[in-house]
Design a protein around this motif. Sequence first.
Motif, PDB file in Angstrom:
ATOM      1  N   ARG A  93      34.499  33.472  46.756  1.00 53.67           N
ATOM      2  CA  ARG A  93      33.488  33.457  45.695  1.00 53.67           C
ATOM      3  C   ARG A  93      32.675  34.735  45.823  1.00 53.67           C
ATOM      4  O   ARG A  93      32.526  35.264  46.916  1.00 53.67           O
ATOM      5  N   TYR A 143      28.082  32.840  40.712  1.00 53.43           N
ATOM      6  CA  TYR A 143      28.933  33.091  41.885  1.00 53.43           C
ATOM      7  C   TYR A 143      30.319  32.489  41.640  1.00 53.43           C
ATOM      8  O   TYR A 143      30.662  31.451  42.205  1.00 53.43           O
ATOM      9  N   PHE A 147      34.567  31.980  41.335  1.00 50.29           N
ATOM     10  CA  PHE A 147      35.704  32.082  42.246  1.00 50.29           C
ATOM     11  C   PHE A 147      36.540  33.294  41.872  1.00 50.29           C
ATOM     12  O   PHE A 147      36.557  33.727  40.727  1.00 50.29           O
ATOM     13  N   THR A 183      40.601  28.261  42.982  1.00 44.80           N
ATOM     14  CA  THR A 183      39.318  27.586  42.912  1.00 44.80           C
ATOM     15  C   THR A 183      39.426  26.250  43.625  1.00 44.80           C
ATOM     16  O   THR A 183      40.515  25.787  43.943  1.00 44.80           O
TER      17      THR A 183
END
Lengths: 563, 323
Positions: free
Chosen positions: A177, A496, A498, A502
């Motif tokens: 992330r 924030y 990915f 994910t």
Amino acid sequence: MNVAKSINEYILDMVDSVSGVKVLILDEFTVNIISVVTPFSSIMQKNVFLVDVLQNEARQSLKNMRAIVFVRPTNGNVELLKAELVNPKYQSYNIYFSNVISQHLLEKLASSDKHELVKNVFEYFTDYLAVDKSIFSLNISSTASILNNSWDDIAFRRIIDGLSSSLISLKKRPIIRFQQSSDICKKIATELGEKISTNSHDNGIFDFKMDYETRYHTKAPPQPIVLIIDRRDDPVTPLLMQWTYQAMIHELIGLKNNVIKYPSTKREEVFSAQYDEFYSNNMYENWGDLCKNVKQVVEVFQENHNMKESIQTIEDLANFMQNFPSFKKQQQETEKHVTMVTELRSIVAKRKLLDVSEVEQEIVCGKNHNKNFEALKDILSRETTSEKDALRLVILYALRYEDNIDNIRTLKTILRRNGVEDIGLIDNAIEHGGKAKRTKGLFDEEPTSISFKELFKKVANEFKDQEVLNVFTQHKPRLYDTLDQLFKGKLSLTDYPFMGLTSREVPQEVIVFIVGGITYEEASTVDSLNQLDDNFKSVILGGTCIVNSTTYLKELKRMYEKD
Amino acid sequence: MKKSILCRDLTGRYHHIRKSYFSTSLGEDDDGIELNYYTPSSNLKNGALTDEEQGNDDQFDSNSAPLWYKVLTNVKTDIDSIKKFMEQLSQMHKQHCTFSVKKSNNFAEEEREIEILTDDIKRLFVRSKQFIERIVLPAKPTSQEDIIKKNTKSALVMELNELSKAFREQQQDYLQKLKALKQRRQNVMIYKDNGSGAETLEQKQFDPGFTDEQIKMLIDNEMENIRRDKELREILTSIVELNELFKEFSSLVVEQGTLLDRIDRNIEATFEHVSQGNKELEQSEKYQKCGAMALAILILGVVLLLAIIALVLKFVITFAVPF
């Protein structure tokens, strides 16, 4: 997860796997990697009797010694090794690169090994400095050019190499992330993501079995996460006066690879938790408790000291001798920390840092703008306030009240009148870490529709604060909130996002990497999280370097000088 | 426990590349290279290192090996023996101190065995110390070899120091147990005395004193006490002695976690020492050269002086003759 332990394992394995009496050859970066985790005495026990650097031309020929070469896989080092193999100084060479070496460099090296002196070539993933159990640094002196968008490929590669080697050494293949608002974070995330997803047929280095510390037996534990953040997300923390032991040492004296140098006496001293019990227990303790604990240690020591006088029988003597080494160690430890605390205290008194800090904390956390502004003007006009602190204060004010241009102008005038240099840094700071650059919410400036629950929490917090009532430690670094939300599974996916894979799972292990440097206040935050034995929650914090206000301001200056 | 660091072994690949550069017959075994696999490092020993391991002993020729290397191997062997003996001793201590009323026969024998083993260990410590003493360090190291000597000495001293500390702890532990044992044995004696006293109550009425048997037991008991005290004292003295043994090397012991124990500082120190040593060496050489020059000048001066005197004398004589 423990970075210091991992690196130490690598080093001990390295010196153990070559038999006989040995010489250890390092380069200018691996010297630091090894120095912060492995004491000389422990490699001496493995028959390493000489340590030197590859660059040292004065190395003498020792034909009977075997060389362990532990260097970064750079072109320069390979050139030096080539020259060495043509004109060997030692019996044989065992080469350990601290990261992936390219085929091209390996060929270059082999092409000059006519006498077959190189017995082994390994890649040991140790390309970073494990400053403490959960803290690491890449010791990149300046990231100004990277953050300033003028490209610096060497520094960028260093970041990718260092970060990936830290993940491999921890045996983590994490999900990534990153901070959306930062270009550099995105670039790092992309590059790292490619490395991780490449499989073994294409030279992938992340093709291994992951290591978990877990209680889960039935189902797979959640994937670890690496979170890449930009220093600009929280430009405030590096500028604040810190009140925990380690952070104070770094802010007021300066730690370099866990060593400090007293400015007055030029005496050096190691401050590492590894072999210093007091430090290990108190490095994250706040100033008040620290002073109390130092006093206590002194008292205990004096008690033991008095026991020395009561030796009468041979039995007493034997007992005393048995305890003497630890007694001596205790004495040295006590002396060291008393000296440090005395030094810190005199600096705090001289710069009136308690007063300064109070104003600082109010600017950052307080609600009453007018009162803060008056308090700020007042402290700026005092003679005791140092120029550096004055500048720091105004920058903090400017970061919080960016739009209050008139007030900032007034403050600049006051600074100018007092002869403060580098006033331009105030504008730099806003340009660098102002509202436009950071993720929203650093000062709760734009409360986007407060829900009832949040409102309730806020009120509750305020009650709590009144109980604690420590004006000097009101501020919590942003990382605290970020991690809190991450562990609750509530970290904003737009701020924030990915990169690549994910996962909806709430993570258990997180590696945070801050481009532009970490602070010891954040280290302390991470440590307090790791102390909670909460479902194997574990955080490692790494950064391009470890900043204090002085180095941070220097960096800020460098960033805009180049234009 | 298996170590499991993640690393990649490039040795095979490297050797292959090297071969392609230097070997005349190319391309025989192309499939012998395994690229890019992770090795737990325990594989290390089975794999690439075997050749090296076999040639392990000939790092130095046995006759030309430097003294410090010989000392190192000797002391390491002694250290291994000490460790082995200490383990044995710990077993014996345990057995000896297990309290049992019956085994008073074995007691003395056990004690003797313990004593012999303890003495052996002490002797090994003393011998190691004597070995170490043979490495003589110059006042100032001038070469990297000197540094190696110093570090070897220091490593051995530290290892022995740790070991002697462990040994002393073992002795002290034994001492405590022995004391407790002594106490318990005494209690039993008293109990026994009372017991036999009760049985022979009738006898006692005729004879208010002790029976012969009782007197003998008392004497034995007392003797045992004295002997035991002596034993205790001996252990204590040996602890103190052992502590003194490595005291003279204390300057070679590096405290963990201090600046001296940092690898970076060691490199700096080595560099400084050696370069300074070299400088001093050069300087003294220069002085020596200067000395030779001075001597030559002096001799020349003397010759010149003699020549002048001869000349003057000649003049004096030639002038003096006519008169």
